[in-house]
Design a protein around this motif. Structure first.
Motif, PDB file in Angstrom:
ATOM      1  N   LEU A   1      10.378  18.768   2.364  1.00  0.00           N
ATOM      2  CA  LEU A   1      10.095  18.964   0.940  1.00  0.00           C
ATOM      3  C   LEU A   1       8.854  18.173   0.543  1.00  0.00           C
ATOM      4  N   ALA A   2       8.200  18.655  -0.512  1.00  0.00           N
ATOM      5  CA  ALA A   2       7.080  17.933  -1.116  1.00  0.00           C
ATOM      6  C   ALA A   2       7.355  17.823  -2.609  1.00  0.00           C
ATOM      7  N   VAL A   3       7.046  16.687  -3.159  1.00  0.00           N
ATOM      8  CA  VAL A   3       7.215  16.452  -4.597  1.00  0.00           C
ATOM      9  C   VAL A   3       5.894  16.797  -5.275  1.00  0.00           C
ATOM     10  N   PRO A   4       5.921  17.543  -6.369  1.00  0.00           N
ATOM     11  CA  PRO A   4       4.673  17.901  -7.052  1.00  0.00           C
ATOM     12  C   PRO A   4       3.857  16.663  -7.419  1.00  0.00           C
TER      13      PRO A   4
ATOM     14  N   ALA B   1      13.253  16.750  -9.336  1.00  0.00           N
ATOM     15  CA  ALA B   1      13.035  18.063  -9.950  1.00  0.00           C
ATOM     16  C   ALA B   1      11.685  18.602  -9.507  1.00  0.00           C
ATOM     17  N   GLY B   2      11.655  19.853  -9.134  1.00  0.00           N
ATOM     18  CA  GLY B   2      10.399  20.498  -8.756  1.00  0.00           C
ATOM     19  C   GLY B   2      10.002  20.312  -7.310  1.00  0.00           C
ATOM     20  N   ALA B   3      10.842  19.685  -6.493  1.00  0.00           N
ATOM     21  CA  ALA B   3      10.515  19.527  -5.065  1.00  0.00           C
ATOM     22  C   ALA B   3      10.507  20.902  -4.420  1.00  0.00           C
ATOM     23  N   VAL B   4       9.461  21.185  -3.653  1.00  0.00           N
ATOM     24  CA  VAL B   4       9.300  22.510  -3.045  1.00  0.00           C
ATOM     25  C   VAL B   4       9.305  22.381  -1.526  1.00  0.00           C
TER      26      VAL B   4
ATOM     27  N   ARG C   1       1.679  21.121   4.949  1.00  0.00           N
ATOM     28  CA  ARG C   1       1.902  20.032   5.897  1.00  0.00           C
ATOM     29  C   ARG C   1       0.582  19.477   6.412  1.00  0.00           C
ATOM     30  N   ALA C   2      -0.439  20.354   6.551  1.00  0.00           N
ATOM     31  CA  ALA C   2      -1.756  19.900   7.003  1.00  0.00           C
ATOM     32  C   ALA C   2      -2.460  19.072   5.930  1.00  0.00           C
ATOM     33  N   GLN C   3      -2.152  19.327   4.652  1.00  0.00           N
ATOM     34  CA  GLN C   3      -2.812  18.629   3.561  1.00  0.00           C
ATOM     35  C   GLN C   3      -2.113  17.308   3.203  1.00  0.00           C
ATOM     36  N   LEU C   4      -0.810  17.217   3.473  1.00  0.00           N
ATOM     37  CA  LEU C   4      -0.039  16.035   3.103  1.00  0.00           C
ATOM     38  C   LEU C   4       0.211  15.154   4.317  1.00  0.00           C
TER      39      LEU C   4
ATOM     40  N   CYS D   1      11.249   8.279   5.803  1.00  0.00           N
ATOM     41  CA  CYS D   1      12.142   9.188   6.530  1.00  0.00           C
ATOM     42  C   CYS D   1      11.535   9.678   7.850  1.00  0.00           C
ATOM     43  N   GLU D   2      10.254   9.442   8.081  1.00  0.00           N
ATOM     44  CA  GLU D   2       9.556   9.803   9.315  1.00  0.00           C
ATOM     45  C   GLU D   2       9.873  11.242   9.737  1.00  0.00           C
ATOM     46  N   PRO D   3       9.365  12.238   8.990  1.00  0.00           N
ATOM     47  CA  PRO D   3       9.708  13.622   9.292  1.00  0.00           C
ATOM     48  C   PRO D   3       9.134  14.140  10.599  1.00  0.00           C
ATOM     49  N   ASP D   4       8.131  13.496  11.184  1.00  0.00           N
ATOM     50  CA  ASP D   4       7.546  13.978  12.423  1.00  0.00           C
ATOM     51  C   ASP D   4       8.278  13.508  13.665  1.00  0.00           C
ATOM     52  N   THR D   5       9.251  12.605  13.526  1.00  0.00           N
ATOM     53  CA  THR D   5       9.960  12.129  14.712  1.00  0.00           C
ATOM     54  C   THR D   5      11.221  12.917  14.942  1.00  0.00           C
TER      55      THR D   5
END
Length: 150
Positions: free
Chosen positions: A107-110, A127-130, A137-140, A146-150
């Protein structure tokens, strides 16, 4: 969620405030005694017995209050450290070093600059997490919590 509990005042702070009050009272008594005497030799007993000890108590109070505030700050830092590193204050056990979040959904938060796992404490319930796609993913950057890449 922990409820805040009342912290007792540090004993050095109480001693500092008591010394300050006693010193102020002695200085006022000395001033009052000196103001009623016309000759310097009759003023000296008030200086020796009230004003000088009162001033010394005020200086001691300043030292005690400074030390008490440092001790109080150190106690608060220790309490925060206990909350962050252990399961709670005073239990002495290390917290589990497992992952904070394990959800495979991202997820990304606005307005944010990071992407998170769906159960990350920094994004869960916002609210508004997409959902994050490959372009986002390339921009953020990845969340360090939470280390989402592991």
């Amino acid at each position: 969620m922990r409820t805040p509990r009342a912290r007792p005042a540090h004993p050095v702070l109480w001693a500092g405030w008591a010394a300050l009050a006693a010193g102020a009272v002695l200085c006022v008594i000395g001033w009052y005694g000196i103001s009623g005497e016309r000759f310097a030799e009759r003023q000296l007993p008030y200086l020796a017995s009230c004003t000088i000890p009162g001033a010394a108590l005020i200086v001691a109070a300043a030292v005690l209050l400074a030390h008490g505030r440092d001790a109080l700050a150190a106690a608060r830092v220790e309490e925060l450290y206990a909350l962050l590193v252990t399961d709670g204050p005073g239990d002495g056990e290390q917290a589990a070093t497992g992952p904070v979040a394990v959800s495979p959904e991202l997820l990304a938060v606005p307005g944010g600059t990071l992407y998170h796992r769906a159960d990350c404490p920094l994004a869960a319930g916002k609210a508004g997490a997409v959902p994050v796609d490959e372009r986002m993913r390339a921009q953020l950057g990845p969340c360090p919590v939470c280390e989402p890449d592991t």
